[in-house]
Scaffold this motif. Structure first.
Motif, PDB file in Angstrom:
ATOM      1  N   HIS A 282       0.830  -1.206   0.000  1.00 22.53           N
ATOM      2  CA  HIS A 282       0.000   0.000   0.000  1.00 22.53           C
ATOM      3  C   HIS A 282       0.868   1.261   0.000  1.00 22.53           C
ATOM      4  N   ASN A 283       2.178   1.113   0.048  1.00 25.62           N
ATOM      5  CA  ASN A 283       3.180   2.170   0.105  1.00 25.62           C
ATOM      6  C   ASN A 283       3.218   2.820   1.487  1.00 25.62           C
ATOM      7  N   THR A 284       2.125   3.432   1.914  1.00 25.06           N
ATOM      8  CA  THR A 284       2.102   4.187   3.164  1.00 25.06           C
ATOM      9  C   THR A 284       0.867   3.823   3.978  1.00 25.06           C
ATOM     10  N   HIS A 285       1.039   3.832   5.296  1.00 23.10           N
ATOM     11  CA  HIS A 285      -0.099   3.720   6.218  1.00 23.10           C
ATOM     12  C   HIS A 285      -0.063   4.927   7.150  1.00 23.10           C
ATOM     13  N   TYR A 286      -1.239   5.281   7.625  1.00 21.85           N
ATOM     14  CA  TYR A 286      -1.400   6.394   8.556  1.00 21.85           C
ATOM     15  C   TYR A 286      -1.960   5.839   9.864  1.00 21.85           C
ATOM     16  N   PRO A 287      -1.092   5.442  10.803  1.00 25.33           N
ATOM     17  CA  PRO A 287      -1.565   4.849  12.055  1.00 25.33           C
ATOM     18  C   PRO A 287      -2.474   5.773  12.858  1.00 25.33           C
ATOM     19  N   VAL A 288      -2.222   7.065  12.802  1.00 21.95           N
ATOM     20  CA  VAL A 288      -3.100   8.049  13.442  1.00 21.95           C
ATOM     21  C   VAL A 288      -3.228   9.242  12.509  1.00 21.95           C
ATOM     22  N   GLU A 289      -4.415   9.824  12.528  1.00 22.69           N
ATOM     23  CA  GLU A 289      -4.620  11.025  11.728  1.00 22.69           C
ATOM     24  C   GLU A 289      -5.731  11.853  12.332  1.00 22.69           C
ATOM     25  N   THR A 290      -5.708  13.116  12.016  1.00 22.17           N
ATOM     26  CA  THR A 290      -6.731  14.068  12.421  1.00 22.17           C
ATOM     27  C   THR A 290      -7.219  14.761  11.166  1.00 22.17           C
ATOM     28  N   VAL A 291      -8.534  14.833  11.011  1.00 19.78           N
ATOM     29  CA  VAL A 291      -9.142  15.500   9.863  1.00 19.78           C
ATOM     30  C   VAL A 291     -10.088  16.565  10.410  1.00 19.78           C
ATOM     31  N   VAL A 292      -9.861  17.817  10.006  1.00 14.84           N
ATOM     32  CA  VAL A 292     -10.658  18.934  10.496  1.00 14.84           C
ATOM     33  C   VAL A 292     -11.278  19.643   9.306  1.00 14.84           C
ATOM     34  N   ASP A 293     -12.597  19.535   9.180  1.00 14.97           N
ATOM     35  CA  ASP A 293     -13.299  20.188   8.078  1.00 14.97           C
ATOM     36  C   ASP A 293     -13.204  21.710   8.200  1.00 14.97           C
ATOM     37  N   VAL A 294     -13.024  22.345   7.047  1.00 11.20           N
ATOM     38  CA  VAL A 294     -13.029  23.801   6.963  1.00 11.20           C
ATOM     39  C   VAL A 294     -14.454  24.220   6.600  1.00 11.20           C
ATOM     40  N   GLY A 295     -14.985  25.201   7.290  1.00 10.75           N
ATOM     41  CA  GLY A 295     -16.337  25.668   6.995  1.00 10.75           C
ATOM     42  C   GLY A 295     -16.651  26.926   7.759  1.00 10.75           C
ATOM     43  N   SER A 296     -17.903  27.278   7.773  1.00 12.62           N
ATOM     44  CA  SER A 296     -18.305  28.509   8.442  1.00 12.62           C
ATOM     45  C   SER A 296     -18.059  28.439   9.947  1.00 12.62           C
ATOM     46  N   ALA A 297     -18.192  27.247  10.533  1.00 13.97           N
ATOM     47  CA  ALA A 297     -17.961  27.096  11.974  1.00 13.97           C
ATOM     48  C   ALA A 297     -16.475  27.118  12.324  1.00 13.97           C
ATOM     49  N   LEU A 298     -15.635  26.703  11.384  1.00 15.14           N
ATOM     50  CA  LEU A 298     -14.197  26.654  11.633  1.00 15.14           C
ATOM     51  C   LEU A 298     -13.473  27.116  10.374  1.00 15.14           C
TER      52      LEU A 298
ATOM     53  N   TRP B 120       2.653  14.016  18.820  1.00 10.94           N
ATOM     54  CA  TRP B 120       3.211  12.858  18.113  1.00 10.94           C
ATOM     55  C   TRP B 120       4.737  12.867  18.161  1.00 10.94           C
ATOM     56  N   LEU B 121       5.333  14.056  18.180  1.00 11.30           N
ATOM     57  CA  LEU B 121       6.795  14.149  18.300  1.00 11.30           C
ATOM     58  C   LEU B 121       7.289  13.624  19.646  1.00 11.30           C
ATOM     59  N   ALA B 122       6.440  13.698  20.657  1.00 10.49           N
ATOM     60  CA  ALA B 122       6.818  13.231  21.995  1.00 10.49           C
ATOM     61  C   ALA B 122       6.794  11.708  22.100  1.00 10.49           C
ATOM     62  N   CYS B 123       6.223  11.021  21.120  1.00 10.90           N
ATOM     63  CA  CYS B 123       6.158   9.553  21.109  1.00 10.90           C
ATOM     64  C   CYS B 123       7.466   8.987  20.554  1.00 10.90           C
ATOM     65  N   PRO B 124       7.683   7.690  20.726  1.00  6.70           N
ATOM     66  CA  PRO B 124       8.910   7.086  20.189  1.00  6.70           C
ATOM     67  C   PRO B 124       9.059   7.336  18.686  1.00  6.70           C
ATOM     68  N   ARG B 125      10.262   7.642  18.286  1.00  4.92           N
ATOM     69  CA  ARG B 125      10.560   7.886  16.868  1.00  4.92           C
ATOM     70  C   ARG B 125      11.038   6.593  16.221  1.00  4.92           C
ATOM     71  N   ASP B 126      10.148   5.628  16.250  1.00  5.00           N
ATOM     72  CA  ASP B 126      10.431   4.304  15.711  1.00  5.00           C
ATOM     73  C   ASP B 126       9.211   3.874  14.888  1.00  5.00           C
ATOM     74  N   PRO B 127       9.375   3.628  13.588  1.00  9.18           N
ATOM     75  CA  PRO B 127       8.233   3.217  12.782  1.00  9.18           C
ATOM     76  C   PRO B 127       7.515   1.984  13.339  1.00  9.18           C
ATOM     77  N   GLU B 128       8.279   1.075  13.970  1.00  6.11           N
ATOM     78  CA  GLU B 128       7.662  -0.135  14.523  1.00  6.11           C
ATOM     79  C   GLU B 128       6.701   0.189  15.658  1.00  6.11           C
ATOM     80  N   TYR B 129       7.006   1.194  16.455  1.00  4.04           N
ATOM     81  CA  TYR B 129       6.088   1.624  17.513  1.00  4.04           C
ATOM     82  C   TYR B 129       4.741   2.016  16.905  1.00  4.04           C
ATOM     83  N   TRP B 130       4.797   2.805  15.845  1.00  2.00           N
ATOM     84  CA  TRP B 130       3.565   3.289  15.218  1.00  2.00           C
ATOM     85  C   TRP B 130       2.819   2.168  14.501  1.00  2.00           C
ATOM     86  N   ARG B 131       3.547   1.243  13.875  1.00  2.00           N
ATOM     87  CA  ARG B 131       2.877   0.107  13.242  1.00  2.00           C
ATOM     88  C   ARG B 131       2.149  -0.723  14.287  1.00  2.00           C
ATOM     89  N   ALA B 132       2.785  -0.932  15.432  1.00  2.00           N
ATOM     90  CA  ALA B 132       2.152  -1.710  16.503  1.00  2.00           C
ATOM     91  C   ALA B 132       0.888  -1.013  17.008  1.00  2.00           C
TER      92      ALA B 132
END
Length: 176
Positions: free
Chosen positions: A115-131, A147-159
């Motif tokens: 799949h090339n890339t996975h996104y273990p965590v993500e935030t999606v914030v809609d743009v609109g009149s309220a925001l 996220w920078l404060a978490c381990p900088r190891d891809p295996e941590y994020w995959r787990a």
């Protein structure tokens, strides 16, 4: 016209987000400058933008998120490009006529089907009149320091996302 690259000062925000008030575009620029301070010392600040996506593509391409503005903050870099850990911050069209600010952790895929890339965590914030754009962009970007404060190891994020681990035959990455 395709992708263009440069610093946040090079980005033509008014052309990318027509109709957005000047104070909102200034807000985006301030947040982007703060994101640039999160980069590794050797990583120059670079933003990419797509003028073709200033208006929502009609019809919205299936399976593709048309990016308007994007940057990547590399946390782990391997010269061969086999594995990676990056933070991404984007503004993109996520649904017809719905613009959103997105922040994500990105890791290389080790699934049987690449799949090339996975996104273990993500935030999606809609743009609109309220925001408005600047606030949505700031809200998405506010996830990066945590996220920078978490381990900088891809295996941590995959787990964290129950994704397949890197094959044992390949050497592990060294955080930079």
């Amino acid at each position: 016209m395709g992708m263009e690259r440069g610093t946040i000062d090079d980005v033509p925000l008014a052309a990318l987000f027509p109709g957005a008030p000047t104070h909102d575009l200034d807000h985006v620029r301030r947040v982007a400058a703060a994101v640039d301070t999160l980069r590794l010392a050797a990583e120059p600040p670079e933003w990419e933008w797509f003028r073709d996506h200033a208006a929502c593509p009609e019809p919205l391409p299936e399976g593709i998120t048309p990016l308007v503005l994007t940057t990547t903050v590399a946390l782990v870099h391997e010269e061969t490009g086999v594995d990676w850990l990056e933070l991404e911050l984007d503004v993109a069209w996520i649904r017809p006529h719905t613009l959103a600010a997105l922040a994500a952790v990105s890791v290389a895929c080790w699934c049987d089907i690449d799949h090339n890339t996975h996104y273990p965590v993500e935030t999606v914030v809609d743009v609109g009149s309220a925001l408005p754009l600047g606030d949505a962009f700031e809200h998405a970007a506010s996830r990066l320091p945590a996220w920078l404060a978490c381990p900088r190891d891809p295996e941590y994020w995959r787990a964290q996302a129950a994704l397949p681990a890197r094959p044992k035959l390949l050497p592990r990455l060294r955080p930079e």
